[in-house]
Motif scaffolding. Structure first.
Motif, PDB file in Angstrom:
ATOM      1  N   THR A  89      -0.789 -17.296  -1.765  1.00 51.06           N
ATOM      2  CA  THR A  89      -1.185 -16.358  -2.801  1.00 51.06           C
ATOM      3  C   THR A  89      -2.306 -15.485  -2.261  1.00 51.06           C
ATOM      4  OG1 THR A  89      -0.632 -17.931  -4.531  1.00 51.06           O
ATOM      5  CG2 THR A  89      -2.074 -16.112  -5.137  1.00 51.06           C
ATOM      6  N   ALA A  90      -2.162 -14.167  -2.377  1.00 51.08           N
ATOM      7  CA  ALA A  90      -3.179 -13.264  -1.859  1.00 51.08           C
ATOM      8  C   ALA A  90      -3.100 -11.923  -2.582  1.00 51.08           C
ATOM      9  CB  ALA A  90      -3.005 -13.045  -0.358  1.00 51.08           C
ATOM     10  N   GLN A  91      -4.210 -11.192  -2.518  1.00 52.57           N
ATOM     11  CA  GLN A  91      -4.236  -9.861  -3.108  1.00 52.57           C
ATOM     12  C   GLN A  91      -3.564  -8.868  -2.163  1.00 52.57           C
ATOM     13  OE1 GLN A  91      -8.085  -8.679  -4.561  1.00 52.57           O
ATOM     14  NE2 GLN A  91      -7.562  -6.514  -4.482  1.00 52.57           N
ATOM     15  N   LEU A  92      -2.845  -7.897  -2.735  1.00 52.58           N
ATOM     16  CA  LEU A  92      -2.267  -6.824  -1.933  1.00 52.58           C
ATOM     17  C   LEU A  92      -3.260  -5.674  -1.859  1.00 52.58           C
ATOM     18  CD1 LEU A  92       1.459  -6.672  -3.114  1.00 52.58           C
ATOM     19  CD2 LEU A  92       0.418  -8.070  -1.319  1.00 52.58           C
ATOM     20  N   THR A  93      -3.207  -4.926  -0.754  1.00 56.99           N
ATOM     21  CA  THR A  93      -4.101  -3.797  -0.577  1.00 56.99           C
ATOM     22  C   THR A  93      -3.333  -2.649   0.079  1.00 56.99           C
ATOM     23  OG1 THR A  93      -6.256  -3.128   0.296  1.00 56.99           O
ATOM     24  CG2 THR A  93      -4.913  -4.539   1.705  1.00 56.99           C
ATOM     25  N   ASP A  94      -3.927  -1.464   0.065  1.00 60.89           N
ATOM     26  CA  ASP A  94      -3.299  -0.288   0.666  1.00 60.89           C
ATOM     27  C   ASP A  94      -1.943   0.027   0.040  1.00 60.89           C
ATOM     28  OD1 ASP A  94      -5.477  -0.356   2.253  1.00 60.89           O
ATOM     29  OD2 ASP A  94      -4.438  -0.835   4.102  1.00 60.89           O
ATOM     30  N   ILE A  95      -1.816  -0.214  -1.254  1.00 62.70           N
ATOM     31  CA  ILE A  95      -0.548   0.079  -1.907  1.00 62.70           C
ATOM     32  C   ILE A  95      -0.811   0.430  -3.366  1.00 62.70           C
ATOM     33  CG2 ILE A  95      -0.109  -2.343  -2.529  1.00 62.70           C
ATOM     34  CD1 ILE A  95       2.901  -1.728  -2.032  1.00 62.70           C
ATOM     35  N   ASP A  96      -0.033   1.361  -3.897  1.00 63.00           N
ATOM     36  CA  ASP A  96      -0.096   1.671  -5.314  1.00 63.00           C
ATOM     37  C   ASP A  96       0.590   0.538  -6.071  1.00 63.00           C
ATOM     38  OD1 ASP A  96      -0.265   4.553  -7.121  1.00 63.00           O
ATOM     39  OD2 ASP A  96       0.875   2.864  -7.932  1.00 63.00           O
ATOM     40  N   VAL A  97      -0.031   0.090  -7.173  1.00 66.40           N
ATOM     41  CA  VAL A  97       0.541  -1.051  -7.889  1.00 66.40           C
ATOM     42  C   VAL A  97       1.981  -0.784  -8.310  1.00 66.40           C
ATOM     43  CG1 VAL A  97      -1.679  -1.932  -8.693  1.00 66.40           C
ATOM     44  CG2 VAL A  97      -0.432  -0.267 -10.081  1.00 66.40           C
TER      45      VAL A  97
END
Ligand SMILES: [Zn+2]
Length: 135
Positions: A89-97
């Motif tokens: 489980t991890a946060q996503l980054t560099d992306i539009d939700v």
């Protein structure tokens, strides 16, 4: 690149890399590290460096962040299936939700997770971003 810088990057990769284990009995990949293999219940084995690549298995968009994370909303927390098998489980980054989808290829990056007010303490950890190479 000098030797000093190269060594610095190598140390960083170790500190922030995805270190799990590989089972000596069934050769299953294990993350996070633990005493007993979840695949065969044998004793878990030596350390194993994961590639940090995988795909989005499921995800949740967070609109109400806990204290210290307010500057990041909305953001996406995803269950990621690593190429080697384990889920993380991890946060996503560099992306539009709005662009997050099941099956999206992602790769691990080291990012700032949160700041502690005026002391300016910054906690780093891993996040995942879209893997543009294999996407
Ligand atoms: Zn095993």
């Amino acid at each position: 690149m000098t030797v000093e810088i190269a060594r610095h990057w190598r140390l960083k990769a170790q500190r922030y890399g995805l270190i799990g284990e590989v089972c000596p009995t069934c050769h299953g990949k294990i993350f996070p590290p633990r005493d007993v293999c979840p695949h065969c219940a044998g004793e878990a084995g030596p350390a194993f460096q994961f590639s940090g690549q995988g795909e989005v298995y499921s995800y949740t968009t967070i609109h109400n962040a806990p204290e210290g994370y307010e500057g990041n909303v909305p953001y996406v927390v995803a269950l990621i299936k690593l190429d080697e098998g384990p889920m993380i489980t991890a946060q996503l980054t560099d992306i539009d939700v709005a662009e997050v989808e099941i099956g999206l290829p992602v790769e691990m990056v080291t990012r700032k997770l949160m700041e502690h007010g005026e002391e300016g303490l910054i906690q780093y950890g891993y996040k995942f971003r879209p893997d543009l190479v294999t996407a």
